[in-house]
Design a protein around this motif. Structure first.
Motif, PDB file in Angstrom:
ATOM      1  N   HIS A  12       0.830  -1.211   0.000  1.00 22.92           N
ATOM      2  CA  HIS A  12       0.000   0.000   0.000  1.00 22.92           C
ATOM      3  C   HIS A  12       0.865   1.262   0.000  1.00 22.92           C
ATOM      4  O   HIS A  12       0.537   2.251  -0.669  1.00 22.92           O
ATOM      5  N   VAL A  13       1.961   1.231   0.749  1.00 21.48           N
ATOM      6  CA  VAL A  13       2.867   2.391   0.782  1.00 21.48           C
ATOM      7  C   VAL A  13       3.470   2.621  -0.603  1.00 21.48           C
ATOM      8  O   VAL A  13       3.511   3.751  -1.106  1.00 21.48           O
ATOM      9  N   LEU A  14       3.936   1.558  -1.238  1.00 22.44           N
ATOM     10  CA  LEU A  14       4.528   1.692  -2.565  1.00 22.44           C
ATOM     11  C   LEU A  14       3.512   2.232  -3.573  1.00 22.44           C
ATOM     12  O   LEU A  14       3.829   3.124  -4.376  1.00 22.44           O
ATOM     13  N   ALA A  20       3.176   3.344   9.608  1.00 28.03           N
ATOM     14  CA  ALA A  20       3.741   3.968   8.416  1.00 28.03           C
ATOM     15  C   ALA A  20       5.247   4.151   8.562  1.00 28.03           C
ATOM     16  O   ALA A  20       6.011   3.916   7.617  1.00 28.03           O
ATOM     17  N   VAL A  21       5.692   4.565   9.754  1.00 26.03           N
ATOM     18  CA  VAL A  21       7.136   4.753   9.998  1.00 26.03           C
ATOM     19  C   VAL A  21       7.887   3.441   9.804  1.00 26.03           C
ATOM     20  O   VAL A  21       8.939   3.386   9.158  1.00 26.03           O
ATOM     21  N   GLU A  22       7.339   2.359  10.348  1.00 23.64           N
ATOM     22  CA  GLU A  22       8.001   1.059  10.237  1.00 23.64           C
ATOM     23  C   GLU A  22       8.022   0.568   8.790  1.00 23.64           C
ATOM     24  O   GLU A  22       9.011  -0.005   8.319  1.00 23.64           O
ATOM     25  N   ARG A  65       3.773  10.350  -5.818  1.00 23.20           N
ATOM     26  CA  ARG A  65       5.187  10.644  -6.093  1.00 23.20           C
ATOM     27  C   ARG A  65       5.988  10.974  -4.845  1.00 23.20           C
ATOM     28  O   ARG A  65       7.115  10.503  -4.710  1.00 23.20           O
ATOM     29  N   ARG A  66       5.486  11.762  -3.928  1.00 29.67           N
ATOM     30  CA  ARG A  66       6.208  11.997  -2.668  1.00 29.67           C
ATOM     31  C   ARG A  66       5.195  12.242  -1.564  1.00 29.67           C
ATOM     32  O   ARG A  66       4.159  12.887  -1.766  1.00 29.67           O
ATOM     33  N   LEU A  67       5.464  11.693  -0.384  1.00 27.68           N
ATOM     34  CA  LEU A  67       4.596  11.862   0.772  1.00 27.68           C
ATOM     35  C   LEU A  67       5.438  11.775   2.037  1.00 27.68           C
ATOM     36  O   LEU A  67       6.472  11.099   2.069  1.00 27.68           O
ATOM     37  N   THR A  68       4.979  12.456   3.084  1.00 24.38           N
ATOM     38  CA  THR A  68       5.597  12.259   4.392  1.00 24.38           C
ATOM     39  C   THR A  68       5.012  10.993   5.014  1.00 24.38           C
ATOM     40  O   THR A  68       3.993  10.462   4.551  1.00 24.38           O
ATOM     41  N   ARG A  69       5.627  10.526   6.092  1.00 24.54           N
ATOM     42  CA  ARG A  69       5.094   9.344   6.761  1.00 24.54           C
ATOM     43  C   ARG A  69       3.712   9.620   7.353  1.00 24.54           C
ATOM     44  O   ARG A  69       2.843   8.745   7.347  1.00 24.54           O
ATOM     45  N   GLU A  88       1.525  11.723   6.055  1.00 24.13           N
ATOM     46  CA  GLU A  88       0.606  11.728   4.922  1.00 24.13           C
ATOM     47  C   GLU A  88       0.319  10.303   4.448  1.00 24.13           C
ATOM     48  O   GLU A  88      -0.806   9.980   4.051  1.00 24.13           O
ATOM     49  N   LEU A  89       1.328   9.447   4.483  1.00 25.47           N
ATOM     50  CA  LEU A  89       1.123   8.051   4.117  1.00 25.47           C
ATOM     51  C   LEU A  89       0.121   7.385   5.055  1.00 25.47           C
ATOM     52  O   LEU A  89      -0.756   6.627   4.623  1.00 25.47           O
ATOM     53  N   ALA A  90       0.256   7.661   6.332  1.00 24.26           N
ATOM     54  CA  ALA A  90      -0.659   7.069   7.313  1.00 24.26           C
ATOM     55  C   ALA A  90      -2.097   7.469   7.015  1.00 24.26           C
ATOM     56  O   ALA A  90      -3.012   6.632   7.059  1.00 24.26           O
TER      57      ALA A  90
END
Length: 360
Positions: A18-20, A45-47, A27-31, A33-35
């Motif tokens: 899902h992160v990929l 998300a950090v892990e 294209r770019r996200l912070t952790r 934002e990913l969460a």
């Protein structure tokens, strides 16, 4: 009995995928934002980002969010790592061999093409295919993971080899693209199938290709039906209605009307389009006969007409279809430009992304 819970390894694997895919889209996200994007906790998300960074799939871009002085912590932007690889999108057509390199974002990062002679010779087509693949891979500066190919010839679904059929206008012999591009993973299909899959939103239809050659793709519930050997839709030898109502093979009508290129069964498109209305009516009736057979055997929701002359003759095709016992809507393809390349390009991007997300 309670259902078994998924293992931690499976949960991590799904999260990483899902992160990929989120990074492929944005294209770019912070952790953080990913969460939010994926719907997971920030520690999760950090892990995941840590794991993917260690595997060389994700990288810190060096960019930072505004932070400090009461505006919260600085966020680090992450993106997919550079040089994850590209996919080759290749078309083999009577006019030549063309290739594009597609990255994981779906962007075209390199192009190359080689013309080929008429009639085509297997050695020339093989050399052109190898040359464009090498050229675009070198220009992209990344390793190619796979190649998706659309060929203007029947394709054996088991071997991926091009098949020689009688009266086919583009004869290159039994070309073996997978062997030429080894050790790449190579997916090969007929050009008409790729053009059909590029049609937006449709899931149940028949795509009739009318150009230098004649072809048909049957799409059922979003899937192309290829048949036992991969030759579903090879309609050139279908019996249809010829001049004076005679039964005639579809391909032969163009010979009778003197609409073939000299020395080949390829249809002369310019001569066909410039012919008189009576000739167009004869062709429209022949096409309607082919459509009637497709309707009887495949029961499509609609008929989409593509190719270099098919849409231009719709005014001659539709009245003849309306005289048939069973009728479905007939319309021109929604795509302009090169629908074959559009289909090949989309498949190349999808398969490349799947290849990246399943990397060990």
């Amino acid at each position: 009995m309670e259902p078994a819970k998924p293992s931690q390894d499976l949960v991590r694997s799904v999260t990483d995928e899902h992160v990929l895919r989120a990074l492929m889209q944005h294209r770019r996200l912070t952790r953080a934002e990913l969460a939010v994007e994926i719907g997971i906790s920030k520690p999760t998300a950090v892990e995941s980002v840590r794991r993917l960074t260690e595997r060389g799939l994700v990288a810190d871009t060096g960019e930072r969010t505004p932070g400090g002085r009461g505006r919260g912590r600085v966020g680090l932007y992450y993106s997919l790592a550079p040089a994850l690889g590209v996919a080759l999108a290749i078309t083999i057509a009577p006019t030549g061999v063309a290739a594009e390199c597609i990255d994981v974002y779906g962007d075209v990062v390199a192009r190359a093409a080689r013309p080929i002679d008429r009639p085509a010779h297997p050695t020339q087509v093989s050399a052109a295919l190898s040359e464009v693949a090498v050229e675009v891979s070198a220009a992209a500066g990344q390793p190619a993971r796979l190649a998706v190919i659309g060929a203007a010839d029947p394709v054996d679904r088991k071997t991926g080899r091009l098949v020689r059929l009688p009266d086919a206008p583009f004869l290159v012999g039994e070309l073996d693209p997978a062997a030429i591009l080894a050790p790449l993973e190579v997916i090969v299909d007929n050009d008409v199938n790729w053009a059909a899959l590029a049609e937006p939103t449709l899931r149940d239809f028949a795509y009739l290709y009318l150009g230098e050659g004649l072809g048909c793709a049957i799409v059922d519930d979003g899937e192309v039906r290829r048949g036992h050997a991969g030759l579903t839709g090879e309609i050139a030898h279908l019996l249809t209605i010829g001049p004076a109502g005679r039964a005639i093979r579809f391909i032969d009508i163009f010979g009778e009307l003197n609409l073939r290129r000299d020395g080949t069964t390829a249809i002369d498109i310019e001569r066909l389009l410039a012919s008189d209305p009576a000739t167009h009516e004869i062709i429209g009736t022949a096409v309607a006969g082919a459509i009637a057979a497709v309707i009887a055997l495949a029961d499509p929701q609609e008929i989409v007409v593509g190719g270099s002359w098919g849409p231009a003759l719709l005014d001659s095709i539709r009245p003849a279809v309306d005289r048939m016992p069973r009728r479905v809507p007939v319309r021109a393809s929604a795509l302009t430009g090169d629908p074959v390349l559009a289909g090949v390009r989309a498949a190349a991007c999808t398969r490349l992304r799947a290849s990246v997300t399943t990397t060990d």
